[in-house]
Design an enzyme around this catalytic site. Structure first.
Site, PDB file in Angstrom:
ATOM      1  N   CYS A 135       0.950  -1.152   5.732  1.00 49.34           N
ATOM      2  CA  CYS A 135      -0.186  -0.340   5.320  1.00 49.34           C
ATOM      3  C   CYS A 135       0.150   0.498   4.102  1.00 49.34           C
ATOM      4  O   CYS A 135       1.311   0.656   3.731  1.00 49.34           O
ATOM      5  CB  CYS A 135      -0.664   0.543   6.470  1.00 49.34           C
ATOM      6  SG  CYS A 135       0.515   1.772   7.059  1.00 49.34           S
ATOM      7  N   CYS A 136      -0.894   1.008   3.464  1.00 54.17           N
ATOM      8  CA  CYS A 136      -0.767   1.836   2.278  1.00 54.17           C
ATOM      9  C   CYS A 136      -0.102   1.034   1.153  1.00 54.17           C
ATOM     10  O   CYS A 136      -0.552  -0.041   0.809  1.00 54.17           O
ATOM     11  CB  CYS A 136      -0.004   3.115   2.621  1.00 54.17           C
ATOM     12  SG  CYS A 136      -0.137   4.435   1.386  1.00 54.17           S
ATOM     13  N   ILE A 137       1.014   1.507   0.601  1.00 57.83           N
ATOM     14  CA  ILE A 137       1.686   0.828  -0.504  1.00 57.83           C
ATOM     15  C   ILE A 137       2.639  -0.263  -0.026  1.00 57.83           C
ATOM     16  O   ILE A 137       3.092  -1.096  -0.816  1.00 57.83           O
ATOM     17  CB  ILE A 137       2.452   1.863  -1.376  1.00 57.83           C
ATOM     18  CG1 ILE A 137       2.904   1.256  -2.710  1.00 57.83           C
ATOM     19  CG2 ILE A 137       3.636   2.448  -0.608  1.00 57.83           C
ATOM     20  CD1 ILE A 137       1.791   0.758  -3.603  1.00 57.83           C
TER      21      ILE A 137
END
Length: 224
Positions: A135-137
């Site tokens: 998730c995210c980066i």
């Protein structure tokens, strides 16, 4: 059957380690699903240490494994000891530690490399046919380790809500398929058994990020 999930951390704190709320949300959803969790982190020095009040680097050195222990309540293991045979799935939460300690994305952008130990683990799970979630980066790790994969980091049009949307363009340039998703959604790359969601790539409320990570965890466990 109880699912065994490895969670890979990159330190403690959004600016130089794992994003704590993403890690916490991941652990809560895994706990609720009855999964058995073991946390890992590389036993290496952080790229640098950030004063989180100011968002600026400060003097001093910290160890990624030791800092990750803050999130793991002390129960974290050196990534070098992770044996894929012992687990059904792998999750990598986001935070700048992914871009600084698990890779050099923060410094080199599209010319980045993934830390060899991390890349080895990702490829091992893929080769074993076991699912991964990021998730995210952290999907940038998959973009390098699993060429041509399908991912989402949210939206590809930059705006106040999506300040990091340019990341999607870089993923496309690398040959990945980027799928636009809202913060409460996740994308499943069936071929690579890879589940991704945007989390704090979006300027969203905490509960929205929490819910999106819940979708990611749910989809991951379906594949495990």
């Amino acid at each position: 059957m109880v699912k065994r999930v490895a969670v890979l951390l990159s330190g403690c704190g959004v600016y130089d380690g794992t994003e704590i709320h993403e890690a916490s949300a991941t652990l809560v959803h895994l706990s609720r699903a009855g999964a058995k969790v073991k946390m890992f982190a590389p036993n290496t020095e952080q790229m640098h240490v950030v004063n989180h009040c100011e968002g600026k680097p400060t003097e001093g050195k910290r160890n990624v494994l030791q800092e990750s222990a803050r999130i793991a309540r002390g129960d974290v293991t050196d990534l070098a000891k992770l044996d894929v045979k012992d687990f059904d799935a792998l999750i990598i939460p986001g935070g700048f530690g992914v871009a600084k300690n698990l890779s050099d994305w923060a410094v080199k952008g599209k010319d980045y490399t993934v830390q060899p130990q991390v890349e080895k683990v990702i490829k091992a799970f893929r080769q074993a046919g076991k699912p991964l979630a990021m998730c995210c980066i952290s999907p940038v790790l998959a973009a390098k380790a699993l060429p041509g994969c399908e991912i989402t980091v949210g939206q590809d049009k930059e705006c106040e809500k999506w300040p990091y949307a340019q990341t999607a363009g870089v993923m496309k340039d690398m040959g990945c398929t980027h799928v636009n998703k809202n913060v409460g959604e996740a994308h499943v790359d069936v071929k690579n058994k890879l589940v991704t969601t945007s989390a704090f790539m979006c300027n969203a409320a905490f509960h929205e990020v929490f819910d999106g990570i819940g979708v990611m965890v749910s989809e991951l466990l379906k594949l495990a």
